[in-house]
Design a protein around this motif. Structure first.
Motif, PDB file in Angstrom:
ATOM      1  N   GLY A  63       0.793  -1.231   0.000  1.00  9.71           N
ATOM      2  CA  GLY A  63       0.000   0.000   0.000  1.00  9.71           C
ATOM      3  C   GLY A  63       0.819   1.271   0.000  1.00  9.71           C
ATOM      4  N   TYR A  64       2.139   1.137   0.158  1.00  4.92           N
ATOM      5  CA  TYR A  64       2.997   2.305   0.362  1.00  4.92           C
ATOM      6  C   TYR A  64       4.007   2.497  -0.773  1.00  4.92           C
ATOM      7  CZ  TYR A  64       1.584   2.696   5.286  1.00  4.92           C
ATOM      8  OH  TYR A  64       0.888   2.877   6.455  1.00  4.92           O
ATOM      9  N   GLY A  65       4.325   3.767  -1.037  1.00  2.00           N
ATOM     10  CA  GLY A  65       5.485   4.148  -1.836  1.00  2.00           C
ATOM     11  C   GLY A  65       5.570   3.464  -3.175  1.00  2.00           C
ATOM     12  N   ASN A  66       6.750   2.905  -3.459  1.00  2.85           N
ATOM     13  CA  ASN A  66       6.999   2.251  -4.745  1.00  2.85           C
ATOM     14  C   ASN A  66       6.326   0.890  -4.850  1.00  2.85           C
ATOM     15  OD1 ASN A  66       8.919   4.087  -6.222  1.00  2.85           O
ATOM     16  ND2 ASN A  66      10.063   3.846  -4.326  1.00  2.85           N
ATOM     17  N   THR A  67       5.865   0.354  -3.728  1.00  2.71           N
ATOM     18  CA  THR A  67       5.175  -0.936  -3.756  1.00  2.71           C
ATOM     19  C   THR A  67       3.716  -0.747  -4.139  1.00  2.71           C
ATOM     20  OG1 THR A  67       6.661  -1.949  -2.143  1.00  2.71           O
ATOM     21  CG2 THR A  67       4.486  -2.939  -2.359  1.00  2.71           C
ATOM     22  N   GLY A  68       3.035   0.171  -3.479  1.00  2.00           N
ATOM     23  CA  GLY A  68       1.612   0.357  -3.765  1.00  2.00           C
ATOM     24  C   GLY A  68       0.814  -0.891  -3.416  1.00  2.00           C
ATOM     25  N   GLY A  69      -0.386  -0.972  -3.953  1.00  2.00           N
ATOM     26  CA  GLY A  69      -1.232  -2.121  -3.646  1.00  2.00           C
ATOM     27  C   GLY A  69      -2.622  -1.928  -4.198  1.00  2.00           C
ATOM     28  N   PRO A  70      -3.478  -2.934  -4.011  1.00  2.00           N
ATOM     29  CA  PRO A  70      -4.830  -2.865  -4.574  1.00  2.00           C
ATOM     30  C   PRO A  70      -5.629  -1.710  -3.985  1.00  2.00           C
ATOM     31  CG  PRO A  70      -4.582  -4.770  -3.104  1.00  2.00           C
ATOM     32  CD  PRO A  70      -3.236  -4.186  -3.291  1.00  2.00           C
ATOM     33  N   LYS A  71      -6.501  -1.135  -4.802  1.00  2.00           N
ATOM     34  CA  LYS A  71      -7.305   0.034  -4.392  1.00  2.00           C
ATOM     35  C   LYS A  71      -8.793  -0.298  -4.434  1.00  2.00           C
ATOM     36  CE  LYS A  71      -4.037   3.358  -4.180  1.00  2.00           C
ATOM     37  NZ  LYS A  71      -3.974   4.763  -4.423  1.00  2.00           N
ATOM     38  N   GLY A  72      -9.574   0.557  -3.761  1.00  2.00           N
ATOM     39  CA  GLY A  72     -11.024   0.412  -3.775  1.00  2.00           C
ATOM     40  C   GLY A  72     -11.536  -0.242  -2.499  1.00  2.00           C
ATOM     41  N   LYS A  73     -12.780   0.031  -2.193  1.00  2.00           N
ATOM     42  CA  LYS A  73     -13.369  -0.439  -0.935  1.00  2.00           C
ATOM     43  C   LYS A  73     -13.322  -1.963  -0.812  1.00  2.00           C
ATOM     44  CE  LYS A  73     -17.104   0.997   2.098  1.00  2.00           C
ATOM     45  NZ  LYS A  73     -18.336   1.798   2.207  1.00  2.00           N
ATOM     46  N   ASP A  74     -13.488  -2.661  -1.926  1.00  2.00           N
ATOM     47  CA  ASP A  74     -13.481  -4.125  -1.900  1.00  2.00           C
ATOM     48  C   ASP A  74     -12.097  -4.683  -1.562  1.00  2.00           C
ATOM     49  OD1 ASP A  74     -16.113  -4.057  -2.596  1.00  2.00           O
ATOM     50  OD2 ASP A  74     -15.810  -4.585  -4.712  1.00  2.00           O
ATOM     51  N   LYS A 229       6.869  13.107  -2.457  1.00  2.33           N
ATOM     52  CA  LYS A 229       6.823  12.536  -3.814  1.00  2.33           C
ATOM     53  C   LYS A 229       6.198  11.136  -3.797  1.00  2.33           C
ATOM     54  CE  LYS A 229       9.899  11.155  -7.598  1.00  2.33           C
ATOM     55  NZ  LYS A 229      11.307  10.877  -7.954  1.00  2.33           N
ATOM     56  N   LEU A 230       6.601  10.308  -2.821  1.00  2.00           N
ATOM     57  CA  LEU A 230       6.106   8.933  -2.823  1.00  2.00           C
ATOM     58  C   LEU A 230       4.675   8.822  -2.308  1.00  2.00           C
ATOM     59  CD1 LEU A 230       9.005   6.442  -2.094  1.00  2.00           C
ATOM     60  CD2 LEU A 230       8.080   7.271  -4.217  1.00  2.00           C
ATOM     61  N   PHE A 231       4.264   9.701  -1.386  1.00  2.00           N
ATOM     62  CA  PHE A 231       2.865   9.654  -0.960  1.00  2.00           C
ATOM     63  C   PHE A 231       1.939  10.290  -1.997  1.00  2.00           C
ATOM     64  CE2 PHE A 231       4.408   8.253   3.130  1.00  2.00           C
ATOM     65  CZ  PHE A 231       3.409   7.368   3.516  1.00  2.00           C
ATOM     66  N   GLU A 232       2.465  11.201  -2.815  1.00  2.00           N
ATOM     67  CA  GLU A 232       1.675  11.689  -3.960  1.00  2.00           C
ATOM     68  C   GLU A 232       1.483  10.555  -4.964  1.00  2.00           C
ATOM     69  OE1 GLU A 232       2.688  16.492  -3.873  1.00  2.00           O
ATOM     70  OE2 GLU A 232       3.851  15.187  -5.213  1.00  2.00           O
ATOM     71  N   LYS A 233       2.469   9.669  -5.042  1.00  2.00           N
ATOM     72  CA  LYS A 233       2.395   8.532  -5.964  1.00  2.00           C
ATOM     73  C   LYS A 233       1.409   7.467  -5.458  1.00  2.00           C
ATOM     74  CE  LYS A 233       5.418   4.926  -7.935  1.00  2.00           C
ATOM     75  NZ  LYS A 233       6.832   4.498  -8.077  1.00  2.00           N
ATOM     76  N   SER A 234       1.507   7.105  -4.179  1.00  2.00           N
ATOM     77  CA  SER A 234       0.719   5.978  -3.664  1.00  2.00           C
ATOM     78  C   SER A 234      -0.618   6.396  -3.064  1.00  2.00           C
ATOM     79  CB  SER A 234       1.516   5.234  -2.590  1.00  2.00           C
ATOM     80  OG  SER A 234       1.661   6.032  -1.422  1.00  2.00           O
ATOM     81  N   GLY A 235      -0.706   7.658  -2.610  1.00  2.00           N
ATOM     82  CA  GLY A 235      -1.863   8.059  -1.821  1.00  2.00           C
ATOM     83  C   GLY A 235      -1.797   7.439  -0.424  1.00  2.00           C
ATOM     84  N   PHE A 236      -2.826   7.696   0.364  1.00  2.00           N
ATOM     85  CA  PHE A 236      -2.856   7.226   1.756  1.00  2.00           C
ATOM     86  C   PHE A 236      -3.814   6.056   1.965  1.00  2.00           C
ATOM     87  CE2 PHE A 236      -1.063  11.433   2.105  1.00  2.00           C
ATOM     88  CZ  PHE A 236      -0.182  11.347   3.175  1.00  2.00           C
ATOM     89  N   GLU A 237      -4.574   5.706   0.932  1.00  2.00           N
ATOM     90  CA  GLU A 237      -5.613   4.686   1.102  1.00  2.00           C
ATOM     91  C   GLU A 237      -5.047   3.355   1.587  1.00  2.00           C
ATOM     92  OE1 GLU A 237      -8.201   1.992  -1.878  1.00  2.00           O
ATOM     93  OE2 GLU A 237      -8.420   4.134  -2.250  1.00  2.00           O
ATOM     94  N   GLY A 238      -3.987   2.885   0.938  1.00  2.00           N
ATOM     95  CA  GLY A 238      -3.406   1.590   1.311  1.00  2.00           C
ATOM     96  C   GLY A 238      -2.952   1.558   2.758  1.00  2.00           C
ATOM     97  N   GLY A 239      -2.241   2.594   3.164  1.00  2.00           N
ATOM     98  CA  GLY A 239      -1.755   2.649   4.538  1.00  2.00           C
ATOM     99  C   GLY A 239      -2.881   2.697   5.559  1.00  2.00           C
ATOM    100  N   ILE A 240      -3.918   3.477   5.258  1.00  2.00           N
ATOM    101  CA  ILE A 240      -5.045   3.591   6.189  1.00  2.00           C
ATOM    102  C   ILE A 240      -5.854   2.296   6.215  1.00  2.00           C
ATOM    103  CG2 ILE A 240      -7.163   4.884   6.690  1.00  2.00           C
ATOM    104  CD1 ILE A 240      -5.769   7.394   5.619  1.00  2.00           C
ATOM    105  N   ASN A 241      -5.808   1.532   5.119  1.00  2.00           N
ATOM    106  CA  ASN A 241      -6.506   0.238   5.107  1.00  2.00           C
ATOM    107  C   ASN A 241      -5.973  -0.715   6.175  1.00  2.00           C
ATOM    108  OD1 ASN A 241      -8.362   0.791   3.110  1.00  2.00           O
ATOM    109  ND2 ASN A 241      -7.167  -0.131   1.455  1.00  2.00           N
ATOM    110  N   TRP A 242      -4.706  -0.572   6.558  1.00  2.00           N
ATOM    111  CA  TRP A 242      -4.181  -1.418   7.642  1.00  2.00           C
ATOM    112  C   TRP A 242      -5.037  -1.212   8.893  1.00  2.00           C
ATOM    113  CZ3 TRP A 242       1.752  -2.292   8.124  1.00  2.00           C
ATOM    114  CH2 TRP A 242       2.334  -2.462   6.859  1.00  2.00           C
ATOM    115  N   TYR A 243      -5.399   0.049   9.170  1.00  2.00           N
ATOM    116  CA  TYR A 243      -6.220   0.366  10.346  1.00  2.00           C
ATOM    117  C   TYR A 243      -7.633  -0.202  10.218  1.00  2.00           C
ATOM    118  CZ  TYR A 243      -2.629   3.748  11.742  1.00  2.00           C
ATOM    119  OH  TYR A 243      -1.455   4.346  12.127  1.00  2.00           O
ATOM    120  N   ARG A 244      -8.106  -0.311   8.972  1.00  2.00           N
ATOM    121  CA  ARG A 244      -9.467  -0.807   8.741  1.00  2.00           C
ATOM    122  C   ARG A 244      -9.563  -2.317   8.929  1.00  2.00           C
ATOM    123  NH1 ARG A 244      -9.410   3.370   3.933  1.00  2.00           N
ATOM    124  NH2 ARG A 244     -10.174   5.165   5.115  1.00  2.00           N
TER     125      ARG A 244
END
Length: 323
Positions: A63-74, A229-244
């Motif tokens: 979910g972070y940086g250069n790795t990223g991860g799946p997006k969307g509520k599902d 630069k990297l959070f503009e690339k990945s956004g915060f959704e993936g990281g916040i999903n850990w909390y979800r």
């Protein structure tokens, strides 16, 4: 700072960015970051661990940086503790490694302690930075936090999909300046505050004028630019999903044996108001081979606030136990 470029490995359905320093034949030490962080959060530790003869490895986590991860509520369940630990096991496979010592800070600390429970055969040792081993509680942790702190507590607030990430993505550089600050007060002084100022409602502070934010800015211009630069690339959704996944993680851990058999090191920060040093009391019941340290005059961002002290404790323990 001369931070290494990443190489990429396929693991558990994602392409993980991995940053390395040190001899390939050295005992591997994998450093796992938390929120809102990156492998770059270990920029002071990678060269120190590598310089001591170990193979220092830090991934951008799912979910972070250069790795990223799946997006969307599902995709929210794809950020549960099973995925996060399986990512690391798959990373070891891709690197041709049987085992590693795992160090983790903040959420990364949760992951490395769980790694020792879920993949004990892949874990030679564990280093918790600020984050203690936390046994499974008697009730859903989100329900417990909601009861204790209310709806504005940041972890409870993060449960609303799409809301917090939209706030932080509006101005990523400002968000980084908000999060990365030296602790403004001693833990003892924080404890004297009235209850309504201790509900951990960080997002309310975020809305206030920047000049009113407590604590000193922690990042220099180069560091701020890297994170931005990297959070503009990945956004915060993936990281916040850990909390979800707090509730889901609690559900899927039912019946899990809570015993860390690997040699372990716990490094607390004296003034971390969320991951308080006293949370380590009684850890020995679950982590029998445990050594504990507390870094004085240090808030939450230990790797950046007190890098020399952290490096010295980590390297000393690694040399004694694995040198």
């Amino acid at each position: 700072m001369n931070f290494p470029e990443p190489h990429y490995v396929g693991t558990n359905g994602i392409k993980m960015a991995v940053f390395e320093q040190g001899p390939k034949g050295g005992v591997p030490v994998v450093m796992c970051h938390g929120f809102p962080e990156l492998a770059y959060s270990w920029r002071h530790q990678l060269p120190a661990i590598a310089g001591a003869g170990f193979r220092a490895i830090a991934p951008d986590m799912r979910g972070y940086g250069n790795t990223g991860g799946p997006k969307g509520k599902d995709a929210v369940p794809l950020y549960d503790i099973a995925h996060l630990t399986d990512d690391l096991a798959g990373m070891l496979d891709a690197l041709g490694l049987d085992k590693a010592i795992f160090a983790g800070h903040d959420w990364g600390g949760v992951v490395v302690w769980q790694m020792a429970l879920r993949h004990p055969d892949r874990v030679s040792g564990v280093i918790g930075v600020n984050t203690p081993f936390m046994p499974r509680g008697p009730m859903d942790p989100i329900a417990a936090m909601r009861m204790a702190f209310g709806e504005d507590m940041y972890i409870v607030f993060f449960q609303k999909f799409g809301v917090a990430e939209a706030i932080f993505e509006k101005d990523v550089a400002r968000s980084m300046r908000f999060w990365y600050r030296k602790s403004a007060m001693k833990l003892a002084d924080y404890d004297k505050l009235p209850a309504d100022q201790k509900n951990l409602s960080f997002t309310k502070s975020f809305d206030t004028d920047e000049s009113t934010w407590p604590g000193q800015q922690l990042l220099n211009a180069e560091e701020l630019a890297y994170y931005t630069k990297l959070f503009e690339k990945s956004g915060f959704e993936g990281g916040i999903n850990w909390y979800r996944n707090f509730t889901r993680n609690w559900e899927i851990s039912e019946g899990q044996v809570e015993k860390v058999t690997a040699p372990s090191l716990m490094i607390s920060a004296a003034d971390d108001i969320v991951l308080r040093p006293e949370l380590t009391i009684g850890m020995e019941q679950y982590v029998p081979d445990l050594e504990k340290h507390v870094i004085a005059d240090c808030g939450h961002w230990t790797q950046s606030e007190k890098p020399e002290e952290l490096n010295a404790i980590m390297v000393d323990w690694l040399k004694r136990r694995f040198g």
